[in-house]
Design a protein around this motif. Structure first.
Motif, PDB file in Angstrom:
ATOM      1  N   GLY A   1      56.390  51.260  30.611  1.00 55.52           N
ATOM      2  CA  GLY A   1      55.666  50.630  31.715  1.00 55.52           C
ATOM      3  C   GLY A   1      54.333  51.275  32.012  1.00 55.52           C
ATOM      4  O   GLY A   1      53.361  50.584  32.322  1.00 55.52           O
ATOM      5  N   ASN A   2      54.260  52.612  31.935  1.00 52.39           N
ATOM      6  CA  ASN A   2      52.994  53.303  32.189  1.00 52.39           C
ATOM      7  C   ASN A   2      51.931  52.903  31.178  1.00 52.39           C
ATOM      8  O   ASN A   2      50.778  52.638  31.539  1.00 52.39           O
ATOM      9  N   LYS A   3      52.314  52.864  29.917  1.00 46.61           N
ATOM     10  CA  LYS A   3      51.370  52.506  28.858  1.00 46.61           C
ATOM     11  C   LYS A   3      50.932  51.053  28.980  1.00 46.61           C
ATOM     12  O   LYS A   3      49.752  50.733  28.806  1.00 46.61           O
ATOM     13  N   PHE A   4      51.875  50.178  29.304  1.00 49.89           N
ATOM     14  CA  PHE A   4      51.534  48.765  29.430  1.00 49.89           C
ATOM     15  C   PHE A   4      50.593  48.534  30.608  1.00 49.89           C
ATOM     16  O   PHE A   4      49.641  47.755  30.520  1.00 49.89           O
ATOM     17  N   TYR A   5      50.839  49.215  31.734  1.00 53.31           N
ATOM     18  CA  TYR A   5      49.970  49.076  32.902  1.00 53.31           C
ATOM     19  C   TYR A   5      48.570  49.602  32.602  1.00 53.31           C
ATOM     20  O   TYR A   5      47.566  49.022  33.037  1.00 53.31           O
ATOM     21  N   GLU A   6      48.501  50.689  31.838  1.00 50.08           N
ATOM     22  CA  GLU A   6      47.193  51.234  31.451  1.00 50.08           C
ATOM     23  C   GLU A   6      46.447  50.260  30.551  1.00 50.08           C
ATOM     24  O   GLU A   6      45.236  50.049  30.714  1.00 50.08           O
ATOM     25  N   ASN A   7      47.158  49.660  29.586  1.00 55.20           N
ATOM     26  CA  ASN A   7      46.523  48.685  28.702  1.00 55.20           C
ATOM     27  C   ASN A   7      46.093  47.435  29.461  1.00 55.20           C
ATOM     28  O   ASN A   7      45.080  46.810  29.124  1.00 55.20           O
ATOM     29  N   LEU A   8      46.854  47.074  30.485  1.00 57.92           N
ATOM     30  CA  LEU A   8      46.579  45.845  31.218  1.00 57.92           C
ATOM     31  C   LEU A   8      45.397  45.988  32.168  1.00 57.92           C
ATOM     32  O   LEU A   8      44.589  45.064  32.315  1.00 57.92           O
ATOM     33  N   THR A   9      45.289  47.153  32.806  1.00 60.70           N
ATOM     34  CA  THR A   9      44.276  47.337  33.845  1.00 60.70           C
ATOM     35  C   THR A   9      43.177  48.319  33.456  1.00 60.70           C
ATOM     36  O   THR A   9      42.119  48.332  34.089  1.00 60.70           O
ATOM     37  N   GLY A  10      43.429  49.157  32.450  1.00 60.30           N
ATOM     38  CA  GLY A  10      42.475  50.199  32.110  1.00 60.30           C
ATOM     39  C   GLY A  10      42.521  51.372  33.065  1.00 60.30           C
ATOM     40  O   GLY A  10      41.642  52.241  33.040  1.00 60.30           O
ATOM     41  N   LYS A  11      43.556  51.436  33.914  1.00 57.44           N
ATOM     42  CA  LYS A  11      43.699  52.505  34.898  1.00 57.44           C
ATOM     43  C   LYS A  11      44.912  53.365  34.541  1.00 57.44           C
ATOM     44  O   LYS A  11      45.912  52.858  34.029  1.00 57.44           O
TER      45      LYS A  11
END
Length: 306
Positions: free
Chosen positions: A289-299
């Motif tokens: 989830g952390n990696k996916f959220y980073e890829n999705l938002t760039g944050k």
């Protein structure tokens, strides 16, 4: 009389040593389990073939095609303006003219970008689109006027920019109308499953619902328990609560899922390792989830920083 406590201390020391060894074994087991989960939730390279990474953020190729399409339309609009002003006899599409047209195109598209015209959260209505489009083209006209004052040889002919603005507005509005239809129908989106009840699941759901151009469609949410489901709000996707994970792969395969984002609320939750492994073998991307959220938002999330 002298009392000797040596045997008791030896037993206590032995007990402490055994306890320390047990703790080390438990720590080693947890590390191996964490490493296994990281390996399991590592993205497949082939699953990101339809995504382009720019500054640690993934963009659907559809979005890149959309931006490139607008650049082509601006370029064509300037060429049409040049053809109308210069006439067929004087219009010679040599490298000099193409460079000058490319200059106007680059300035116009840069003004579109810095005026947030590529943020669909802001330009979600045609009124807002029209206002910001006129503002961006006005900024482009001011910049080009200043540039032509310094470099007069870069001028193609007077009046070309006004005609190019007319064609640009016509083509961009039409292009964005077609693109809005594509987004509203979810064409070319990847279907995903959110697995778990972690805090990031809510953030990911909100990001997907607010950004129509994110490239994902939430097909299913699989929570850890019924207590984690908010029944007061309408669900954006079907919700399934599973204490045991049998049949998860079959469900993902049936729905045509391309990606599974995993974020468990309780770290001690038994991970459906076997089912997720079957998903990976079948080509379904399983990502933390952390990696996916980073890829999705760039944050970066707070947990990933820690």
């Amino acid at each position: 009389m002298v009392f000797c406590r040596w045997p008791y201390n030896t037993q206590q020391t032995t007990h402490n040593t055994q306890q320390t060894t047990h703790n080390r074994q438990q720590t080693t087991h947890n590390r191996q389990h964490t490493t296994h989960n990281r390996q399991l939730t590592t993205p497949n390279k082939h699953s990101e073939a339809d995504m382009l990474q720019i500054f640690k953020k993934y963009y659907p190729l559809r979005n890149i095609f959309f931006v490139a399409g607008e650049g082509i339309f601006i370029f064509v609009s300037v060429l049409l303006g040049s053809l109308i002003i210069l006439g067929q006899e004087s219009f010679v599409p040599d490298h000099r003219l193409l460079v000058k047209v490319f200059l106007i195109t680059s300035v116009c598209q840069a003004c579109l970008y810095y005026n947030d015209l590529y943020d669909l959260k802001i330009t979600n209505s045609f009124n807002e689109l029209g206002i910001r489009l006129l503002q961006a083209l006005g900024f482009a006209a001011i910049f080009l006027a200043f540039f032509y004052f310094l470099f007069p040889d870069a001028i193609i002919a007077s009046g070309i920019f006004l005609i190019a603005v007319f064609f640009t507005i016509l083509l961009i509005v039409s292009w964005r109308f077609i693109y809005a239809l594509i987004l509203s129908r979810g064409l070319f989106n990847q279907k995903i499953i959110l697995l778990g009840s972690g805090d990031l699941i809510k953030d990911i759901k909100q990001e997907i619902s607010e950004r129509e151009d994110c490239g994902y469609t939430l097909a299913l949410e699989v929570s850890e328990s019924m207590n984690d489901v908010n029944l007061t709000k309408p669900a954006s996707a079907p919700i399934v609560c599973k204490n045991k994970w049998e049949g998860f792969y079959e469900m993902a395969h049936y729905l045509g899922i391309k990606k599974v984002s995993v974020d468990f609320k309780e770290r001690r939750t038994v991970s459906p390792t076997r089912e997720l492994l079957r998903c990976r073998v079948d080509g379904i991307d399983v990502i933390d989830g952390n990696k996916f959220y980073e890829n999705l938002t760039g944050k970066l999330t707070v947990e990933s920083l820690n």
